[in-house]
Design a protein around this motif. Structure first.
Motif, PDB file in Angstrom:
ATOM      1  N   LEU A  53       0.873  -1.182   0.000  1.00 14.23           N
ATOM      2  CA  LEU A  53       0.000   0.000   0.000  1.00 14.23           C
ATOM      3  C   LEU A  53       0.899   1.218   0.000  1.00 14.23           C
ATOM      4  O   LEU A  53       1.842   1.300   0.792  1.00 14.23           O
ATOM      5  CB  LEU A  53      -0.890   0.012   1.244  1.00 14.23           C
ATOM      6  CG  LEU A  53      -1.844  -1.172   1.435  1.00 14.23           C
ATOM      7  CD1 LEU A  53      -2.516  -1.073   2.807  1.00 14.23           C
ATOM      8  CD2 LEU A  53      -2.898  -1.189   0.345  1.00 14.23           C
ATOM      9  N   GLN A  54       0.618   2.192  -0.865  1.00 10.65           N
ATOM     10  CA  GLN A  54       1.480   3.357  -0.976  1.00 10.65           C
ATOM     11  C   GLN A  54       0.663   4.637  -1.071  1.00 10.65           C
ATOM     12  O   GLN A  54      -0.428   4.656  -1.649  1.00 10.65           O
ATOM     13  CB  GLN A  54       2.361   3.262  -2.234  1.00 10.65           C
ATOM     14  CG  GLN A  54       3.496   2.280  -2.148  1.00 10.65           C
ATOM     15  CD  GLN A  54       4.344   2.288  -3.402  1.00 10.65           C
ATOM     16  OE1 GLN A  54       4.005   1.647  -4.391  1.00 10.65           O
ATOM     17  NE2 GLN A  54       5.445   3.012  -3.376  1.00 10.65           N
ATOM     18  N   THR A  55       1.204   5.707  -0.511  1.00 11.49           N
ATOM     19  CA  THR A  55       0.637   7.034  -0.720  1.00 11.49           C
ATOM     20  C   THR A  55       1.737   8.059  -0.490  1.00 11.49           C
ATOM     21  O   THR A  55       2.786   7.754   0.094  1.00 11.49           O
ATOM     22  CB  THR A  55      -0.558   7.311   0.205  1.00 11.49           C
ATOM     23  OG1 THR A  55      -1.261   8.470  -0.248  1.00 11.49           O
ATOM     24  CG2 THR A  55      -0.104   7.562   1.649  1.00 11.49           C
ATOM     25  N   THR A  56       1.476   9.270  -0.950  1.00 15.24           N
ATOM     26  CA  THR A  56       2.410  10.382  -0.769  1.00 15.24           C
ATOM     27  C   THR A  56       1.654  11.580  -0.212  1.00 15.24           C
ATOM     28  O   THR A  56       0.582  11.936  -0.712  1.00 15.24           O
ATOM     29  CB  THR A  56       3.060  10.772  -2.114  1.00 15.24           C
ATOM     30  OG1 THR A  56       3.799   9.652  -2.609  1.00 15.24           O
ATOM     31  CG2 THR A  56       3.997  11.954  -1.938  1.00 15.24           C
ATOM     32  N   GLY A  57       2.179  12.179   0.841  1.00 13.44           N
ATOM     33  CA  GLY A  57       1.578  13.386   1.369  1.00 13.44           C
ATOM     34  C   GLY A  57       1.761  14.539   0.395  1.00 13.44           C
ATOM     35  O   GLY A  57       2.816  14.690  -0.217  1.00 13.44           O
ATOM     36  N   ILE A  58       0.718  15.329   0.245  1.00 13.02           N
ATOM     37  CA  ILE A  58       0.750  16.471  -0.671  1.00 13.02           C
ATOM     38  C   ILE A  58       0.375  17.715   0.115  1.00 13.02           C
ATOM     39  O   ILE A  58      -0.635  17.724   0.829  1.00 13.02           O
ATOM     40  CB  ILE A  58      -0.217  16.255  -1.849  1.00 13.02           C
ATOM     41  CG1 ILE A  58       0.197  15.007  -2.629  1.00 13.02           C
ATOM     42  CG2 ILE A  58      -0.225  17.462  -2.769  1.00 13.02           C
ATOM     43  CD1 ILE A  58      -0.773  14.597  -3.708  1.00 13.02           C
ATOM     44  N   GLU A  59       1.179  18.752  -0.005  1.00 11.59           N
ATOM     45  CA  GLU A  59       0.995  19.943   0.822  1.00 11.59           C
ATOM     46  C   GLU A  59      -0.413  20.509   0.701  1.00 11.59           C
ATOM     47  O   GLU A  59      -1.013  20.933   1.688  1.00 11.59           O
ATOM     48  CB  GLU A  59       2.026  20.996   0.442  1.00 11.59           C
ATOM     49  CG  GLU A  59       2.053  22.192   1.373  1.00 11.59           C
ATOM     50  CD  GLU A  59       3.201  23.132   1.094  1.00 11.59           C
ATOM     51  OE1 GLU A  59       3.400  24.066   1.882  1.00 11.59           O
ATOM     52  OE2 GLU A  59       3.910  22.927   0.085  1.00 11.59           O
ATOM     53  N   ALA A  60      -0.955  20.494  -0.523  1.00 12.46           N
ATOM     54  CA  ALA A  60      -2.294  21.056  -0.725  1.00 12.46           C
ATOM     55  C   ALA A  60      -3.380  20.233  -0.053  1.00 12.46           C
ATOM     56  O   ALA A  60      -4.509  20.686   0.095  1.00 12.46           O
ATOM     57  CB  ALA A  60      -2.589  21.173  -2.219  1.00 12.46           C
ATOM     58  N   GLU A  61      -3.064  19.009   0.356  1.00 14.47           N
ATOM     59  CA  GLU A  61      -4.043  18.140   1.011  1.00 14.47           C
ATOM     60  C   GLU A  61      -4.064  18.318   2.522  1.00 14.47           C
ATOM     61  O   GLU A  61      -4.896  17.708   3.195  1.00 14.47           O
ATOM     62  CB  GLU A  61      -3.704  16.670   0.723  1.00 14.47           C
ATOM     63  CG  GLU A  61      -3.816  16.250  -0.719  1.00 14.47           C
ATOM     64  CD  GLU A  61      -5.220  15.782  -1.077  1.00 14.47           C
ATOM     65  OE1 GLU A  61      -5.382  14.631  -1.476  1.00 14.47           O
ATOM     66  OE2 GLU A  61      -6.154  16.596  -0.925  1.00 14.47           O
ATOM     67  N   ALA A  62      -3.156  19.092   3.049  1.00  6.29           N
ATOM     68  CA  ALA A  62      -2.972  19.135   4.499  1.00  6.29           C
ATOM     69  C   ALA A  62      -4.188  19.655   5.238  1.00  6.29           C
ATOM     70  O   ALA A  62      -4.307  19.461   6.443  1.00  6.29           O
ATOM     71  CB  ALA A  62      -1.744  19.976   4.852  1.00  6.29           C
TER      72      ALA A  62
END
Length: 873
Positions: A53-62
């Protein structure tokens, strides 16, 4: 190929090997941008025998609650039906796939644990999170809560983040720059042939940063005066400059769009003059790639940052507006609202209202940090001063719920004085923030201000605030606080038929005892406690009423009420209340001499308090654990252990002078007004008498006598009688000892009186009677596991000529750990591993492992045999 990362790769490989062997673990990889965090995640992902399972944090999603968590578990949401129902409902609510429900963030973290454990039933699981510093707060909390509870599931979790990201309780691997040899290899493997001078300059400026070694040569010039991160962004921006105008615009849309959905990107780009061929142009330049069919990924997060930072303000506003329009009316209504807010520079009630609706949805899903941000932005966009104050109040409340107490205080102060109702709520925010950080005097001051604010118009609400204020006094013991609350209680006029009459009377009883004031005119305490308990619900204040603010006897009735309240709180998923409920239940069990259960509840309370950011309850649970350790004779760290526990340990291990000094500091200090201080006086009396310093016990004992006379509880009367016996210089001591034994109900207190009475009888040469009481003491101490006290009783028996054998520990249940004991209790009641896991916030596989370890200790081979066992302490 990973160059220069042999040690780091080995650490990750070991984590994966453990997962394959059904041993779970987690690791946080920290480092500056470009240092190689993503490369290590890619190294971990290069396996074909783990579910990934993978994901990446995105600044606009904070600012979007649970957005990152939803992306991580999106492919496996069909498995939600196989985890405990309440947890599944909480996770669905968090993802907007079902009703919001009442579960808090801790429950959602447990749902993540259960879902990972469920997936691991099909084989080991690898969970990878990149750029974790950009995770929304709710997703980060849930992942860390789950990671801390991973045990025997076969799950490996890796979180990569920039330096500064914190995940308390998880191991950290901090990446440094590559050494000179590895740096040269990386540079030479990717760059065109360089002059010796330029090559050395790159090596020096890159300082071992792999991404810098790969990208700086492409810029063709040195900008050594800039930070490395800025230089890397400039290097990527230089590559963007080669694109057509429309392609750059489309890339700007991609940088602002956190969904990474190519269809959304193209739809918004179309409104700005872009076409599909411009996406092809961007892909050909190697700046972005398509993954999983339609999902877009930037080559590196710094590409996204470089693009957006170089986007002019006017274009940013246009991009946000286009994205808001595309997302409006879709399942991404919250993203649409945030884009619209970002495109709005002046006050606009319509935009503020949309953002407030987003905040309300986030709050209902327990995404308090996201809700707070949305409320605060909505307040800034509010044309009306009244609406601004109302939304700032909502922001302050959500921020306090999220545990960011400093920020909550700042927001509360920024709301001004918006009227009676909002002012009362803001006072509560400030009081809870002070309490959450352990500033009890500040919390008490705010509660007092709230009482002044409400006393004339809403005396019932003021009475409840005074209950909270009394609890601050119980914890802190400050005399000025007690006097202030007493004055407000005396002045408050509660209607005789109000529901809070008993609450008001209980608080008056409490301050009367704390300040040694006459209780004339108050109904009997026992009657007040029972009436107050009738007002007790399964909540924070209800627990104070069940315990009678520490004045009620911790008897079987108290136990049943505390147990029922805790069960309700647990079943309803109100995890934030559990540390208080479990700590209270542990205290009741301690008083009843059920030490194994007390320890289990206290350990669970401390663990959940740490996970939910409640340091005050973590401290109180730890104090009880120290007390249990002292009774058992376990070593305590003088630098960190509770002073009362240290004194009890000294007393039990034959150091009465040291115990006396420690107890005097407590009984004569600030804590003298606390109810717990009165519990310490009998220890002080015993220590003083054993050292022949009876005079040093006189004043505290006088206070105890007066306090117990007002309290009129059997357990307190028993302790007073024991103290009188110890301090007596006449034959009356015998009668006082007998009176104490007649009144005792708490096992440890009774055993200590049996020991002291037996010692007194032996010195009086009444050997036969002495042996009777010393044997009773020894049997009780061994049953309780109070080793120092048992040894003392054994020594005294030896002095009478009676020989005894040491307890061999044949009690099978004494061999269980507190958690094993809890699990066996529930399994004996017929609960399945999944049910037990939901009850104790573990994974079913971890429950199974505990039972596997417990069976041999209990001498059983099958689950069905547990129901036949009689569990006892």
């Amino acid at each position: 190929m990973l160059r220069g990362r042999t040690r780091e790769s080995h650490t990750i490989d070991e984590l994966l090997s453990d997962a394959r062997a059904s041993r779970s673990g987690a690791l946080v990889i920290l480092g500056e941008p470009g240092i190689g965090k993503t490369a290590l995640l890619d190294h971990a992902a290069a396996t074909d025998d783990l579910q990934i399972l993978q994901t990446t944090g995105i600044e606009a999603e904070a600012e979007l609650a649970f957005a990152s968590l939803h992306l991580l578990f999106g492919p496996v949401l069909d498995r939600l039906d196989r985890i405990p129902e309440r947890q599944a409902a909480a996770l669905r609510g968090a993802f907007g796939l079902g009703p919001a429900g009442t579960g808090d963030r801790f429950l959602i973290g447990l749902a993540v644990l259960s879902l990972l454990a469920e997936l691991a039933e099909d084989g080991p699981v690898l969970c990878l999170v990149d750029d974790a510093q950009w995770l929304d707060r709710a997703s980060a909390d849930a992942l860390v809560i789950a990671a801390r509870r991973l045990a025997g599931e076969g799950v490996a979790m890796l979180l990569a983040a920039r330096t500064g990201f914190t995940a308390p309780g998880l191991p950290v691997l901090e990446l440094a720059g590559l050494d000179e040899t590895a740096s040269g290899e990386v540079l030479d493997s990717a760059a065109r042939p360089l002059t010796a001078e330029f090559r050395q300059r790159i090596l020096t400026e890159a300082a071992g940063n792999p991404l810098a070694l790969l990208e700086l040569p492409k810029s063709g010039e040195s900008q050594g005066e800039l930070s490395l991160t800025t230089r890397l962004e400039e290097a990527f921006a230089h590559q963007v400059d080669g694109l057509s105008t429309a392609a750059r615009v489309l890339l700007q849309v991609a940088a602002a769009d956190a969904t990474s959905d190519s269809a959304i990107m193209l739809a918004a780009g179309r409104a700005l003059g872009c076409a599909p061929e411009h996406l092809e142009e961007i892909s050909a330049a190697g700046l972005i790639r398509t993954a999983d069919g339609s999902r877009l990924e930037f080559r590196h997060p710094l590409v996204r940052a470089a693009v957006w930072q170089r986007t002019p303000l006017a274009r940013r506003l246009a991009v946000h507006h286009a994205l808001s329009h595309v997302l409006e009316g879709t399942a991404d209504a919250d993203r649409s609202a945030w884009h619209l807010a970002a495109a709005t520079l002046t006050a606009d009630e319509q935009v503020a209202a949309r953002l407030e609706a987003t905040a309300a949805r986030a709050h209902a899903r327990s995404g308090y940090a996201a809700a707070a941000s949305a409320y605060e932005r909505a307040a800034a966009l509010s044309p009306s001063a009244d609406e601004r104050a109302r939304r700032l109040t909502l922001a302050a409340e959500a921020t306090e719920f999220s545990g960011r107490f400093d920020r909550a205080r700042t927001l509360a102060l920024g709301a001004g004085n918006p009227g009676a109702e909002l002012t009362s709520r803001l006072i509560r925010v400030r009081a809870c923030s002070d309490y959450g950080e352990g500033h009890l005097q500040g919390a008490h001051a705010m509660l007092s201000a709230g009482v002044d604010h409400l006393a004339a118009t809403d005396p019932s609400s003021a009475a409840w605030l005074l209950l909270d204020a009394a609890s601050m006094i119980w914890l802190d013991g400050d005399r000025d606080m007690a006097h202030r609350t007493a004055e407000q209680l005396d002045a408050l006029r509660v209607p005789p038929d109000a529901d809070v009459v008993a609450v008001h009377q209980l608080c008056r009883w409490f301050v009367a005892l704390a300040l040694a004031r006459p209780s004339a005119g108050l109904p009997p305490l026992a009657q007040v406690v029972e009436s107050a308990r009738a007002q007790a619900g399964p909540d924070r204040r209800g627990l104070l009423l069940i315990g009678g603010l520490g004045l009620a006897d911790y008897d079987a009735r108290t136990y049943q009420l505390a147990l029922a309240a805790t069960a309700t709180i647990r079943a309803e998923g109100r995890i934030g209340l559990l540390p208080q409920a479990l700590t209270f239940l542990a205290r009741v069990e301690y008083a009843r001499g059920r030490y194994a259960d007390a320890r289990g509840f206290a350990e669970e309370a401390a663990s959940i308090a740490a996970d939910t950011g409640q340091p005050a309850w973590s401290r109180l649970a730890t104090i009880l654990l120290d007390q249990l350790a002292a009774v058992h004779g376990d070593p305590l760290d003088p630098a960190s252990a509770n002073p009362a526990a240290l004194a009890l340990l000294d007393l039990g291990q034959g150091r009465p002078e040291q115990a006396l000094l420690g107890l005097e500091a407590l009984v004569y200090g600030k804590a003298r007004n606390r109810t717990p201080a009165m519990h310490l006086v009998p220890d002080l009396v015993e220590a003083a008498v054993r050292r022949g310093r009876n005079a040093r016990a006189a004043e505290p004992f006088t206070r105890l006598e007066a306090w117990a006379e007002m309290l009129h509880q059997r357990w307190a009367d028993a302790l007073v009688s024991r103290c009188r016996a110890l301090l007596s210089t006449t034959p009356d001591a015998d009668a006082h000892f007998r009176a104490a034994l007649a009144a005792h109900e708490r096992p440890f207190d009774r055993a200590r009186t049996e020991l002291l009475y037996g010692e007194w009888l032996r010195r009086a040469r009444q050997t036969s009677d002495a042996q009777e009481h010393l044997r009773a003491a020894l049997e009780a101490f061994e049953w309780l596991g109070a080793r120092p006290w048992a040894e003392r009783a054994r020594t005294e028996l030896g002095a009478t000529g009676w020989s005894t054998q040491r307890n061999t520990g044949a009690d099978r249940f004494a061999q269980l750990t507190p958690q094993e004991r809890q699990i066996v209790h529930l399994a004996a009641q017929g609960l399945s591993n999944k049910d037990i896991a939901a009850h104790l916030f573990l994974s079913p596989r971890t429950v199974g492992q505990h039972l596997y370890k417990a069976f041999p200790k209990l001498g059983v081979t099958a689950r069905t045999q547990l129901a036949k066992l009689t569990l006892s302490d």
